[in-house]
Design a protein around this motif. Structure first.
Motif, short mmCIF file in Angstrom:
data_model
loop_
_atom_site.label_atom_id
_atom_site.label_comp_id
_atom_site.label_asym_id
_atom_site.label_seq_id
_atom_site.Cartn_x
_atom_site.Cartn_y
_atom_site.Cartn_z
N GLY A 17 0.78 -1.23 0.00
CA GLY A 17 0.00 0.00 0.00
C GLY A 17 0.82 1.28 0.00
N LEU A 18 2.11 1.19 -0.30
CA LEU A 18 2.95 2.37 -0.30
C LEU A 18 2.67 3.25 -1.52
N THR A 19 2.82 4.55 -1.32
CA THR A 19 2.70 5.52 -2.40
C THR A 19 4.01 5.57 -3.18
N ASP A 20 4.00 6.24 -4.32
CA ASP A 20 5.23 6.39 -5.10
C ASP A 20 6.30 7.09 -4.26
N LYS A 21 5.91 8.10 -3.52
CA LYS A 21 6.85 8.84 -2.67
C LYS A 21 7.46 7.92 -1.60
N GLN A 22 6.63 7.09 -0.99
CA GLN A 22 7.11 6.16 0.02
C GLN A 22 8.02 5.09 -0.59
N ILE A 23 7.67 4.64 -1.79
CA ILE A 23 8.51 3.65 -2.49
C ILE A 23 9.87 4.26 -2.79
N ALA A 24 9.87 5.50 -3.27
CA ALA A 24 11.13 6.19 -3.57
C ALA A 24 12.00 6.28 -2.32
N ALA A 25 11.40 6.64 -1.20
CA ALA A 25 12.16 6.76 0.05
C ALA A 25 12.68 5.40 0.50
N GLN A 26 11.86 4.38 0.40
CA GLN A 26 12.25 3.03 0.81
C GLN A 26 13.43 2.50 -0.02
N LEU A 27 13.40 2.78 -1.32
CA LEU A 27 14.43 2.27 -2.22
C LEU A 27 15.59 3.24 -2.42
N VAL A 28 15.48 4.42 -1.81
CA VAL A 28 16.48 5.48 -1.93
C VAL A 28 16.72 5.82 -3.41
N VAL A 29 15.64 6.13 -4.08
CA VAL A 29 15.67 6.58 -5.47
C VAL A 29 14.80 7.83 -5.58
N SER A 30 14.87 8.51 -6.72
CA SER A 30 14.04 9.70 -6.90
C SER A 30 12.57 9.30 -7.07
#
Length: 64
Positions: A17-30
């Motif tokens: 259920g993560l958002t794109d922003k949360q996915i980016a933070a989790q994977l340390v990508v933009s």
């Protein structure tokens, strides 16, 4: 499998259920990179919604 290992990782995060922003933070990508992964996953699987990807990930064992 249709998806690359990174795309499988993103699909698993979508299933959580993560958002794109949360996915980016989790994977340390933009944010743009995360959005690109999500769009490629949707296209590769022929889906139109994140919910479909989440269900696919859950059913395929891709979930974390």
């Amino acid at each position: 499998m249709l998806l690359t290992p990174r795309e499988q990782q993103v699909a698993a995060l979508l299933a959580q259920g993560l958002t794109d922003k949360q996915i980016a933070a989790q994977l340390v990508v933009s944010l743009r990179t995360a959005q690109g992964h999500v769009q490629r996953i949707l296209r590769k699987l022929g889906f139109t919604s994140r919910a479909q990807v989440a269900a696919w990930a859950w059913n395929s064992g891709t979930k974390s």
